[in-house]
Write a protein that holds these residues in place. Structure first.
Motif, short mmCIF file in Angstrom:
data_model
loop_
_atom_site.label_atom_id
_atom_site.label_comp_id
_atom_site.label_asym_id
_atom_site.label_seq_id
_atom_site.Cartn_x
_atom_site.Cartn_y
_atom_site.Cartn_z
N MET A 1 -8.78 5.52 1.59
CA MET A 1 -7.62 5.60 2.46
C MET A 1 -8.01 6.08 3.85
O MET A 1 -9.02 6.73 4.04
N GLU A 2 -7.17 5.68 4.78
CA GLU A 2 -7.25 6.14 6.16
C GLU A 2 -5.80 6.34 6.59
O GLU A 2 -5.05 5.37 6.72
N GLY A 3 -5.40 7.59 6.76
CA GLY A 3 -3.99 7.86 7.04
C GLY A 3 -3.14 7.41 5.86
O GLY A 3 -3.38 7.81 4.73
N ASN A 4 -2.16 6.54 6.13
CA ASN A 4 -1.30 6.02 5.06
C ASN A 4 -1.79 4.71 4.48
O ASN A 4 -1.18 4.17 3.56
N LEU A 5 -2.87 4.17 5.02
CA LEU A 5 -3.43 2.90 4.55
C LEU A 5 -4.34 3.12 3.35
O LEU A 5 -5.19 4.01 3.38
N HIS A 6 -4.16 2.33 2.30
CA HIS A 6 -5.04 2.36 1.15
C HIS A 6 -5.80 1.03 1.10
O HIS A 6 -5.21 -0.03 1.33
N VAL B 1 -10.32 8.21 -2.25
CA VAL B 1 -9.26 9.03 -2.82
C VAL B 1 -9.83 9.72 -4.06
O VAL B 1 -10.41 9.05 -4.93
#
Length: 90
Positions: free
Chosen positions: A22-27, A6
């Motif tokens: 992050m990957e999509g909405n995952l942090h 990020v």
């Protein structure tokens, strides 16, 4: 899809660095141990950013393989970066 850092979420914390990826909405928090950080005498953050692609690739692989520490973070150490087999490092 893969983990990416990020923007603005790279911090030095004592002897290690912390990246928020992050990957999509995952942090995901990723810690880079001091022994895996660039050892240049220059700006440590600049050296880390120069190698960011390498750190992201390692973090993504470890995350996908489920290699999470007890605290849920991915930790990157020098053993993740050194391409030589362990028996050749001794």
């Amino acid at each position: 899809m893969s983990l990416v850092t990020v923007p603005g979420k790279i911090r030095l914390c004592g002897t290690h660095a912390v990246l928020i990826m992050m990957e999509g909405n995952l942090h995901q928090a990723v810690c880079i141990a001091g022994d895996a950080l660039p050892s240049s005498a220059g700006d440590m953050i600049h050296g880390l950013i120069e190698r960011l692609d390498l750190y992201e690739c390692i973090a993504d692989r470890k995350f996908m393989d489920g290699e999470l520490a007890y605290d849920g973070r991915v930790w990157i150490t020098s053993s993740d970066i050194d391409p030589r087999p362990l028996q050749n490092r001794l």
